[in-house]
Write a protein that holds these residues in place. Sequence first.
Motif, PDB file in Angstrom:
ATOM      1  N   ARG A 171     109.084  39.399 110.281  1.00  0.00           N
ATOM      2  CA  ARG A 171     109.027  38.472 111.410  1.00  0.00           C
ATOM      3  C   ARG A 171     108.123  39.064 112.480  1.00  0.00           C
ATOM      4  O   ARG A 171     108.174  40.269 112.765  1.00  0.00           O
ATOM      5  CB  ARG A 171     110.421  38.232 111.987  1.00  0.00           C
ATOM      6  N   MET A 172     107.298  38.194 113.060  1.00  0.00           N
ATOM      7  CA  MET A 172     106.334  38.625 114.069  1.00  0.00           C
ATOM      8  C   MET A 172     106.626  37.909 115.387  1.00  0.00           C
ATOM      9  O   MET A 172     106.957  36.719 115.400  1.00  0.00           O
ATOM     10  CB  MET A 172     104.901  38.321 113.615  1.00  0.00           C
ATOM     11  N   SER A 173     106.501  38.647 116.441  1.00  0.00           N
ATOM     12  CA  SER A 173     106.663  38.074 117.772  1.00  0.00           C
ATOM     13  C   SER A 173     105.421  37.253 118.120  1.00  0.00           C
ATOM     14  O   SER A 173     104.395  37.338 117.441  1.00  0.00           O
ATOM     15  CB  SER A 173     106.857  39.187 118.805  1.00  0.00           C
ATOM     16  N   PRO A 174     105.478  36.431 119.160  1.00  0.00           N
ATOM     17  CA  PRO A 174     104.297  35.631 119.533  1.00  0.00           C
ATOM     18  C   PRO A 174     103.052  36.461 119.810  1.00  0.00           C
ATOM     19  O   PRO A 174     101.936  35.968 119.632  1.00  0.00           O
ATOM     20  CB  PRO A 174     104.758  34.874 120.783  1.00  0.00           C
ATOM     21  N   ASP A 175     103.223  37.714 120.230  1.00  0.00           N
ATOM     22  CA  ASP A 175     102.055  38.551 120.491  1.00  0.00           C
ATOM     23  C   ASP A 175     101.624  39.359 119.272  1.00  0.00           C
ATOM     24  O   ASP A 175     100.781  40.250 119.381  1.00  0.00           O
ATOM     25  CB  ASP A 175     102.327  39.491 121.670  1.00  0.00           C
ATOM     26  N   ASN A 255     108.202  30.436 119.006  1.00  0.00           N
ATOM     27  CA  ASN A 255     106.823  30.797 118.658  1.00  0.00           C
ATOM     28  C   ASN A 255     106.718  32.101 117.868  1.00  0.00           C
ATOM     29  O   ASN A 255     105.607  32.614 117.676  1.00  0.00           O
ATOM     30  CB  ASN A 255     105.927  30.892 119.908  1.00  0.00           C
ATOM     31  N   SER A 256     107.841  32.629 117.442  1.00  0.00           N
ATOM     32  CA  SER A 256     107.771  33.761 116.519  1.00  0.00           C
ATOM     33  C   SER A 256     107.460  33.228 115.120  1.00  0.00           C
ATOM     34  O   SER A 256     107.614  32.034 114.840  1.00  0.00           O
ATOM     35  CB  SER A 256     109.079  34.540 116.519  1.00  0.00           C
ATOM     36  N   LEU A 257     107.023  34.113 114.238  1.00  0.00           N
ATOM     37  CA  LEU A 257     106.560  33.717 112.906  1.00  0.00           C
ATOM     38  C   LEU A 257     107.358  34.453 111.837  1.00  0.00           C
ATOM     39  O   LEU A 257     107.507  35.680 111.894  1.00  0.00           O
ATOM     40  CB  LEU A 257     105.068  34.037 112.730  1.00  0.00           C
ATOM     41  N   TRP A 258     107.886  33.683 110.888  1.00  0.00           N
ATOM     42  CA  TRP A 258     108.471  34.255 109.674  1.00  0.00           C
ATOM     43  C   TRP A 258     107.378  34.247 108.604  1.00  0.00           C
ATOM     44  O   TRP A 258     106.813  33.194 108.293  1.00  0.00           O
ATOM     45  CB  TRP A 258     109.671  33.451 109.197  1.00  0.00           C
ATOM     46  N   CYS A 259     107.099  35.406 108.031  1.00  0.00           N
ATOM     47  CA  CYS A 259     105.999  35.551 107.072  1.00  0.00           C
ATOM     48  C   CYS A 259     106.545  36.029 105.736  1.00  0.00           C
ATOM     49  O   CYS A 259     107.431  36.898 105.687  1.00  0.00           O
ATOM     50  CB  CYS A 259     104.947  36.537 107.579  1.00  0.00           C
ATOM     51  N   THR A 260     106.024  35.472 104.656  1.00  0.00           N
ATOM     52  CA  THR A 260     106.379  35.857 103.294  1.00  0.00           C
ATOM     53  C   THR A 260     105.091  36.082 102.515  1.00  0.00           C
ATOM     54  O   THR A 260     104.216  35.213 102.497  1.00  0.00           O
ATOM     55  CB  THR A 260     107.207  34.765 102.603  1.00  0.00           C
ATOM     56  N   ALA A 261     104.982  37.249 101.893  1.00  0.00           N
ATOM     57  CA  ALA A 261     103.795  37.599 101.113  1.00  0.00           C
ATOM     58  C   ALA A 261     104.164  37.620  99.631  1.00  0.00           C
ATOM     59  O   ALA A 261     104.930  38.481  99.192  1.00  0.00           O
ATOM     60  CB  ALA A 261     103.235  38.953 101.553  1.00  0.00           C
ATOM     61  N   LEU A 262     103.638  36.656  98.876  1.00  0.00           N
ATOM     62  CA  LEU A 262     103.909  36.574  97.441  1.00  0.00           C
ATOM     63  C   LEU A 262     102.866  37.395  96.700  1.00  0.00           C
ATOM     64  O   LEU A 262     101.661  37.128  96.812  1.00  0.00           O
ATOM     65  CB  LEU A 262     103.854  35.123  96.970  1.00  0.00           C
ATOM     66  N   PRO A 263     103.265  38.418  95.929  1.00  0.00           N
ATOM     67  CA  PRO A 263     102.275  39.215  95.180  1.00  0.00           C
ATOM     68  C   PRO A 263     101.513  38.341  94.191  1.00  0.00           C
ATOM     69  O   PRO A 263     102.096  37.552  93.451  1.00  0.00           O
ATOM     70  CB  PRO A 263     103.133  40.263  94.458  1.00  0.00           C
ATOM     71  N   SER A 264     100.197  38.457  94.201  1.00  0.00           N
ATOM     72  CA  SER A 264      99.354  37.647  93.308  1.00  0.00           C
ATOM     73  C   SER A 264      98.342  38.508  92.567  1.00  0.00           C
ATOM     74  O   SER A 264      97.248  38.050  92.261  1.00  0.00           O
ATOM     75  CB  SER A 264      98.631  36.559  94.116  1.00  0.00           C
ATOM     76  N   ASP A 265      98.715  39.768  92.291  1.00  0.00           N
ATOM     77  CA  ASP A 265      97.797  40.646  91.559  1.00  0.00           C
ATOM     78  C   ASP A 265      97.480  40.078  90.181  1.00  0.00           C
ATOM     79  O   ASP A 265      96.324  40.096  89.725  1.00  0.00           O
ATOM     80  CB  ASP A 265      98.393  42.046  91.421  1.00  0.00           C
ATOM     81  N   ARG A 266      98.518  39.576  89.484  1.00  0.00           N
ATOM     82  CA  ARG A 266      98.276  39.046  88.135  1.00  0.00           C
ATOM     83  C   ARG A 266      97.402  37.807  88.179  1.00  0.00           C
ATOM     84  O   ARG A 266      96.522  37.612  87.329  1.00  0.00           O
ATOM     85  CB  ARG A 266      99.607  38.723  87.467  1.00  0.00           C
ATOM     86  N   LEU A 267      97.640  36.950  89.174  1.00  0.00           N
ATOM     87  CA  LEU A 267      96.830  35.735  89.297  1.00  0.00           C
ATOM     88  C   LEU A 267      95.377  36.092  89.584  1.00  0.00           C
ATOM     89  O   LEU A 267      94.459  35.550  88.954  1.00  0.00           O
ATOM     90  CB  LEU A 267      97.391  34.844  90.403  1.00  0.00           C
ATOM     91  N   VAL A 268      95.161  36.999  90.528  1.00  0.00           N
ATOM     92  CA  VAL A 268      93.787  37.400  90.846  1.00  0.00           C
ATOM     93  C   VAL A 268      93.150  38.090  89.648  1.00  0.00           C
ATOM     94  O   VAL A 268      91.970  37.871  89.339  1.00  0.00           O
ATOM     95  CB  VAL A 268      93.780  38.309  92.086  1.00  0.00           C
ATOM     96  N   GLY A 269      93.944  38.941  88.947  1.00  0.00           N
ATOM     97  CA  GLY A 269      93.410  39.590  87.756  1.00  0.00           C
ATOM     98  C   GLY A 269      93.012  38.584  86.691  1.00  0.00           C
ATOM     99  O   GLY A 269      91.975  38.730  86.037  1.00  0.00           O
ATOM    100  N   ALA A 270      93.840  37.539  86.527  1.00  0.00           N
ATOM    101  CA  ALA A 270      93.500  36.502  85.544  1.00  0.00           C
ATOM    102  C   ALA A 270      92.239  35.751  85.963  1.00  0.00           C
ATOM    103  O   ALA A 270      91.388  35.425  85.119  1.00  0.00           O
ATOM    104  CB  ALA A 270      94.675  35.535  85.385  1.00  0.00           C
ATOM    105  N   GLU A 271      92.105  35.465  87.259  1.00  0.00           N
ATOM    106  CA  GLU A 271      90.906  34.769  87.726  1.00  0.00           C
ATOM    107  C   GLU A 271      89.666  35.628  87.538  1.00  0.00           C
ATOM    108  O   GLU A 271      88.598  35.125  87.154  1.00  0.00           O
ATOM    109  CB  GLU A 271      91.073  34.393  89.198  1.00  0.00           C
ATOM    110  N   ILE A 272      89.808  36.939  87.784  1.00  0.00           N
ATOM    111  CA  ILE A 272      88.665  37.833  87.575  1.00  0.00           C
ATOM    112  C   ILE A 272      88.299  37.892  86.100  1.00  0.00           C
ATOM    113  O   ILE A 272      87.116  37.843  85.725  1.00  0.00           O
ATOM    114  CB  ILE A 272      88.991  39.235  88.126  1.00  0.00           C
TER     115      ILE A 272
END
Length: 567
Positions: A171-175, A255-272
């Motif tokens: 979670r990130m504050s507005p700043d 105005n705070s932000l909830w952030c979720t980072a989904l790992p996409s190494d396999r997807l990027v590797g497949a695209e490469i």
Amino acid sequence: MPELYTVILFAAVSLLSAAIGLVAASYVMGARMPQTAKGVVFADAPRRYEFREGYLLSAIDPNDAFLRSDTDRSSAFDLLGRALKPLNPDLPARFIGLARRGEAFLLPATFGQDLLSIAGRVEHDRLVITIGPSEAGTGRQVVDSASLAALDEEISDLRQALDAARCPIWRMSPDGRVIWANAPYVALVERVASVRHPQVTWPLPSLFADHLDPPPEPGSLRRCHLALPHHDAGIATAPEGALWFEVAVTRQADNSLWCTALPSDRLVGAEISLRNFVQTLSKTFAQLPIGLAIFDKRRELVLFNPALVTLSTLTPQFLSARPGLFAFLDALRDHQRMPEPKNYRSWRDEIARLERGAEDGTFQELWTLPGGQSFRVIGRPHPDGALAFMFEDITAEVSLTRKFRSDLDMYQALLDDMPAAMAVFSAEGRLSLVNAAYAALWGVEPGAVIGVLSVTEATRTWQARARPSGIWGDIRQFALPQSDRAGWSDAIVLGDGRAFRVDVVPLSGGAMAVSFHCRKTAAEGQTPDAPITIQASPPPFAPPPMPAQQQFAEAARPYRPATDGKE
């Protein structure tokens, strides 16, 4: 009156003596008790400690019960945790969680007869520890112990569930400051920091700050990457030496932000891998002499190779503009690179048939162009509704086939003009060539027996219509693979009394030829062994006649084009 003064004087002396006694007693008790026992009790004076990266920012009360006035401020956080450990055994773990991940806590504690509450939380870039009374008071609220335990258990379950997630959540504050994070985010910070045993302290860095300014739209994902240290063990499996994520952001009311980072190494590797594969295919297609045109499900040209430019005579600019299938075929017709249709309506029907045939994988045609060239056009379906067309210039192949067919027709005509019945068997023992005299003698249709009839079946047919003779077994034996074979002749008599001389001639490649020459009977004035004589005189321009065996061998010799004037 003197007695009144005496009483007052006596009372004054008594009060003075009591005061002196109290002072002396407090002095003695102060000398016996430690410094931490001085001052007001906790029920009346809550304590607040503020830290930044483990450094104590707040002032130390001289009467503090847990920190001495001369405490080293850089290590005050750890010292406070050890000092509070006797009050509640869960405090050390909660201190670690607060320092590494900013996990707030509220724990009950007992200090002598006082019931305390110890709380830890994050305020901006500081860690705040407060110790105060559990009784109701300003800024405090009495909480039932069972309710507090249930609340604490639920918070613990939620924290464990978020820590067990496979993706970083924070979670990130507005700043833009990180005010909460789960265990995967902390592990990611430690990995990017590239320290073997890192002791991450609060506040945590914002790893994706450069990628989330401005934040992505709600419901959308933004692909971000984090560079890895060169000595990271996982760099071998990370695409392009980085960790890739697809980050989703949800804005809160404050105005705070909830952030979720989904790992996409396999997807990027497949695209490469897919991109590299397409590049490899493109390089391979560039070397092919066959023109390739691939249309997507919208029937737009998405891929072509240089051979298509050469064969179609269309400009690369036109092909790169992704023309549709109809436009592409119209351009081929305008450049006379496909057969001219009889009328426009039939031309449109032909295009529809071509598309349906390509979708079924059954389209294959031979296009003869007005200029004399010949194209083989093949249509094949591709995944996701795409179509692929291959254009191959087979002009040389068609010309060679036509010449070969012409030569075969000439040889067949030559064999049909010969009076002897002839049959040629391949090295595998299959009938491969007969002439008209053979078909008339044995009453067969050449198209029904060529390539089907074997030596064994043919000799049995001959044997059934002839008088007994041992020649048939010799012919079958002669058809077997042998290193050294020599031609030979023998005589047979059919059931109707006609006599024939049978010549068996070896041919190149293990093949053999069997010819039947009709002979006159003794009643006609000639012995059965005498060869038949052709009475017709040759034309003036014809070469001298040659024996039938040599004539057949010359006719059956494989065709080889002359080179430098020599055969």
